[in-house]
Design an enzyme around this catalytic site. Structure first.
Site, PDB file in Angstrom:
ATOM      1  N   LYS A 142       0.839  -1.208   0.000  1.00  0.00           N
ATOM      2  CA  LYS A 142       0.000   0.000   0.000  1.00  0.00           C
ATOM      3  C   LYS A 142       0.870   1.253   0.000  1.00  0.00           C
ATOM      4  O   LYS A 142       0.660   2.175  -0.750  1.00  0.00           O
ATOM      5  CB  LYS A 142      -0.941  -0.016   1.214  1.00  0.00           C
ATOM      6  N   GLU A 161      10.558  -4.898   4.711  1.00  0.00           N
ATOM      7  CA  GLU A 161      10.652  -6.315   4.341  1.00  0.00           C
ATOM      8  C   GLU A 161      10.384  -6.490   2.838  1.00  0.00           C
ATOM      9  O   GLU A 161      11.100  -7.193   2.122  1.00  0.00           O
ATOM     10  CB  GLU A 161       9.628  -7.162   5.095  1.00  0.00           C
ATOM     11  N   GLY A 202      -4.820  -1.519   4.806  1.00  0.00           N
ATOM     12  CA  GLY A 202      -3.969  -2.620   4.340  1.00  0.00           C
ATOM     13  C   GLY A 202      -4.585  -3.990   4.566  1.00  0.00           C
ATOM     14  O   GLY A 202      -4.580  -4.848   3.682  1.00  0.00           O
ATOM     15  N   ARG A 203      -5.169  -4.203   5.750  1.00  0.00           N
ATOM     16  CA  ARG A 203      -5.705  -5.543   6.046  1.00  0.00           C
ATOM     17  C   ARG A 203      -7.084  -5.769   5.429  1.00  0.00           C
ATOM     18  O   ARG A 203      -7.703  -6.800   5.664  1.00  0.00           O
ATOM     19  CB  ARG A 203      -5.712  -5.794   7.560  1.00  0.00           C
ATOM     20  N   GLU A 255      -4.871  -6.967  14.730  1.00  0.00           N
ATOM     21  CA  GLU A 255      -4.316  -5.662  14.364  1.00  0.00           C
ATOM     22  C   GLU A 255      -5.410  -4.593  14.457  1.00  0.00           C
ATOM     23  O   GLU A 255      -5.136  -3.430  14.736  1.00  0.00           O
ATOM     24  CB  GLU A 255      -3.698  -5.689  12.953  1.00  0.00           C
ATOM     25  N   HIS A 302      -5.935 -33.891  16.780  1.00  0.00           N
ATOM     26  CA  HIS A 302      -4.801 -34.701  17.239  1.00  0.00           C
ATOM     27  C   HIS A 302      -3.691 -33.819  17.795  1.00  0.00           C
ATOM     28  O   HIS A 302      -2.543 -34.254  17.902  1.00  0.00           O
ATOM     29  CB  HIS A 302      -4.302 -35.566  16.075  1.00  0.00           C
ATOM     30  N   LYS A 348       9.210  -1.411  14.685  1.00  0.00           N
ATOM     31  CA  LYS A 348       9.865  -1.063  13.409  1.00  0.00           C
ATOM     32  C   LYS A 348      10.992  -0.071  13.674  1.00  0.00           C
ATOM     33  O   LYS A 348      12.097  -0.209  13.160  1.00  0.00           O
ATOM     34  CB  LYS A 348       8.867  -0.388  12.460  1.00  0.00           C
TER      35      LYS A 348
END
Ligand code: F6P
Length: 542
Positions: free
Chosen positions: A219, A225, A281-282, A367, A398, A509
Site C-alpha cells: 500500500k 521487508e 492494508g488488512r 491488528e 490430534h 519497526k
C-alpha cells in the site's frame, strides 16, 4: 438507530444499562448449562441460527440464555454501532488517528447501493473510480493468463511471485489457497512475505526468471521487508538475465496506493495498479492487491468474490440486529471476552484449503482490535480484542483438542466448513463433516467419568458456532471474509476503539532500524539485554 444510541464521544460501554445487566447474567452463567437450554427450549437450534446468502450460522451451542441474548442485543442497540456503520459506509473519516475514511465496502459496491441520500453522489463516484481501477486488474490478469504478457526474452509468464507482507500478502495468499479448485492450470502463484532470506532465495532457485513476474504489493511502497525482498528479486533478474533495473521491465508490476513511490522506485506508469488510500492494508484483497487472485482464478471469479462480499455488506447494513450475522458473532465474542473472562477464541476450518484462514483473521482481528485507548483518547479498563488462533480439523483434533475438551480455559470456537466439496469425494467429506459435528457436540455435551476414573471426565458446556458454506465458491469465500471484517467492526464500535489504525506496530519497526544502524552511538541506546544478545549473535557469526 435506537433512541438510546449515543455518539462515540459520550459513550462508554461499561456505563450502559445493558453492560450492567450482562454483569449480572455472567454470575448466573456460572450455574448454567448449554445442553439444558435445549431441554428448556426445543426450538433453540432453529431460533439461534441465521442464513445470509449461502452462509448458514448455527449459534445455538453457546452459553447464552434467552435473557443474556436479549441483553447482548441491547448492548448493541445502546452502543454507537448503527451510527458508526452508517458513517463507515458513507465515507466519514472514522479512522480518526489517521484522518481517513474506511471504505473497503466501496471496493465491492455497485452504483446505487448507498441509501443515505446526502452521500449517494460521492459514493457512486467512488464506485466508478473502483471500477476503473479494477479494469486494470482485469486487463493485466487476462494478459498474463492468456500468455500475452511476455518477459524480457519474449516468453509467456508461468510463475507469479507476490512480494508483500501483512494485508498485502495474507488476503491474496488465503484466497488463492481457498479457491485452488479454480486455479489456472499453467500459472503458479508464489507468496513471499518474510524478510527471512531463506524464503525468497529457496523460491527463486526453483523458478525460471524468463517466465517469472513479480507483483510488488505494498500500500505504502515503503515497507522494509517488501523492499528488501524486491531488491533480492531484482538482483536475481540481473544475475540470471543480465537485466539491470528489472523493476522497470515487464517482470515487475506494482500494486499500491502510493503511485509516486512506485514511480520513484522505477515501476513503469502503465504497470502500476492503484487503489485508494481509504482502503486499509488488512482490507485490501478486494483491490488491486488481489491481482494474484485474479491471475489465479480469473477476473470473472474475482468479481464473484467481490459480489459475495457485497452480499454480506448489504446483509450487515440491512438485517435487524437480532438477525445480523456479523452482529451476532461479535456479540458472542464480547460475551465471552468481557463477561466470562475467555482469553482467546479459536477458528477451526474443517477444510484444508482454509488452512490460512486463522492467520488471515489474526491480522484482521488482532491488528484491528488489539487496542487500549478509546476513540476519545481515554485508557480502557475492559478487555478488547481476544487472542485468535486455530488450524484445520481434523488435524487439530490430534493436537490441541485435548485442551479444548479437558483443559481449564474457556475457548469459544468457530467451526467453519463447506457442506459440499467438489474436490473431495462422498466418503471423505462425510467423515470430515461428521468429525466437526461430533466435536462441537462433544464439547457441549461432555461426559461423566466412570467411578474412580476422573481423568475420563469431559465437563462439556464448551461453546461453539458452526458456520456452514453451501460450498467453497468465490462468492461464498467473499461473503465469509466480509462477515469477519464486519464482526471485527461491530466489536470495535461497541468497545469504542479505532479498529482501523495500527500504531502498535510502529515502535518495533523503529527499534529494528535503531538496532540495525551501523552507528554504534545509536546502538548504545538499546536496553542492556538486547545489546548483550546482539553481541552474542555477532560473536556466533564470526
Ligand atoms: O503491519 C503494519 C502494516 O501496515 C499492515 O497494516 C499492512 O498490511 C502491512 O504493514 C504492509 O504494509 P504495506 O502494504 O504498506 O507494505
Amino acid at each position: 438507530m435506537t433512541s438510546s444510541s449515543k455518539t462515540p464521544n459520550q459513550y462508554q460501554p461499561t456505563s450502559t444499562p445493558a453492560w450492567k445487566t450482562l454483569e449480572q447474567q455472567a454470575k448466573k452463567a456460572e450455574q448454567q448449562n448449554i445442553s439444558a437450554f435445549f431441554d428448556q427450549n426445543p426450538q433453540r437450534s432453529s431460533q439461534m441460527s441465521v442464513q445470509s446468502g449461502e452462509l448458514f450460522l448455527d449459534y445455538s451451542k453457546n452459553l447464552v440464555s434467552d435473557e443474556t441474548w436479549q441483553a447482548l442485543l441491547e448492548l448493541a442497540a445502546q452502543s454507537p454501532l448503527e451510527q458508526h456503520r452508517a458513517a463507515m459506509f458513507s465515507g466519514e473519516k472514522i479512522n480518526t488517528t489517521e484522518g481517513r475514511a474506511v471504505l473497503h465496502g466501496a471496493l465491492r459496491a455497485e452504483i446505487g447501493d448507498q441509501t443515505i441520500a446526502s452521500a449517494a453522489a460521492e459514493s457512486d463516484q467512488r464506485v466508478s473510480l473502483v471500477k476503473q481501477q479494477l479494469a486494470d486488474v482485469e486487463l493485466v490478469s487476462a494478459k498474463i493468463r492468456s500468455g500475452q504478457w511476455l518477459g524480457s526474452t519474449g516468453k509467456a509468464i508461468t510463475d507469479v511471485i507476490n512480494i508483500g507482507i501483512g494485508g498485502s500478502d495474507l488476503g491474496p495468499k488465503l484466497a488463492c489457497s481457498a479457491l485452488q479448485e479454480f486455479a489456472h492450470p499453467d500459472i503458479k502463484l508464489h507468496f513471499i512475505s518474510n524478510v527471512d532470506g531463506a524464503e525468497i532465495l529457496t523460491t527463486l532457485k526453483k523458478l525460471n526468471p524468463e517466465t517469472t513476474l513479480v507483483a510488488l504489493a505494498s500500500k505504502t511502497f515503503t515497507t522494509h521487508e517488501t523492499l528488501l525482498n524486491a531488491k533480492t528479486a531484482r538482483n536475481w533478474f540481473a544475475e540470471t538475465l543480465g537485466l539491470e533495473n528489472a523493476q522497470s521491465s515487464s517482470h515487475f508490476v506494482g500494486l499500491t496506493a502510493n503511485r509516486a513511490n512506485a514511480l520513484a522506485y522505477g515501476i513503469p506508469a502503465d504497470q502500476i495498479l492503484e487503489f485508494a488510500e481509504w482502503v486499509g492494508g488488512r482490507y485490501s484483497l478486494w483491490s488491486s492487491i488481489g491481482l494474484s487472485i485474479a491471475i489465479s482464478i480469473g477476473f470473472e471469479k474475482f468479481v464473484e468474490m467481490l459480489a459475495g462480499a457485497r452480499e454480506m455488506d448489504l446483509h450487515f447494513q440491512r438485517a435487524p440486529l437480532a438477525e445480523n450475522m456479523p452482529v451476532i458473532m461479535a456479540l458472542l465474542g464480547i460475551w465471552y471476552s468481557n463477561f466470562l473472562d475467555a482469553q482467546s477464541n479459536a477458528v477451526i476450518p474443517y477444510c484444508e484449503r482454509l488452512l490460512l484462514l486463522p492467520s488471515y483473521l489474526q491480522q484482521l482481528d488482532m491488528e484491528s482490535n488489539g487496542k487500549s485507548t478509546t476513540l476519545d483518547g481515554e485508557s480502557i479498563d475492559y478487555q478488547t480484542g481476544a487472542i485468535l488462533w486455530g488450524q484445520t480439523g481434523t488435524n487439530g483434533q490430534h493436537a490441541f483438542f485435548q485442551l479444548l475438551h479437558q483443559g481449564t480455559r474457556m475457548v469459544p470456537i468457530d467451526f467453519v466448513a463447506a457442506a459440499v466439496d467438489n474436490l473431495s469425494n462422498e466418503e471423505h467429506h462425510r467423515v470430515l463433516l461428521g468429525n466437526m459435528l461430533a466435536q462441537a457436540s462433544a464439547l457441549m455435551c461432555g461426559q461423566e467419568a466412570p467411578e474412580g476414573e476422573a481423568y475420563r471426565y469431559y465437563p462439556g458446556n464448551k461453546p461453539s458456532n458452526v458456520l456452514l458454506l453451501d460450498q467453497l465458491s468465490p462468492k461464498n469465500f467473499g461473503a465469509l471474509i466480509a462477515l469477519y471484517e464486519h464482526k471485527v467492526f461491530v466489536q470495535g464500535s461497541i468497545w469504542n476503539i479505532n479498529s482501523f489504525d495500527q500504531w502498535g506496530v510502529e515502535l518495533g519497526k523503529k527499534m529494528a532500524n535503531q538496532l540495525l544502524a551501523s552507528d554504534s552511538d545509536v546502538q548504545a541506546e538499546l536496553d542492556p539485554s538486547t545489546t548483550a544478545l546482539f553481541a552474542h549473535i555477532k560473536q556466533c557469526q564470526k
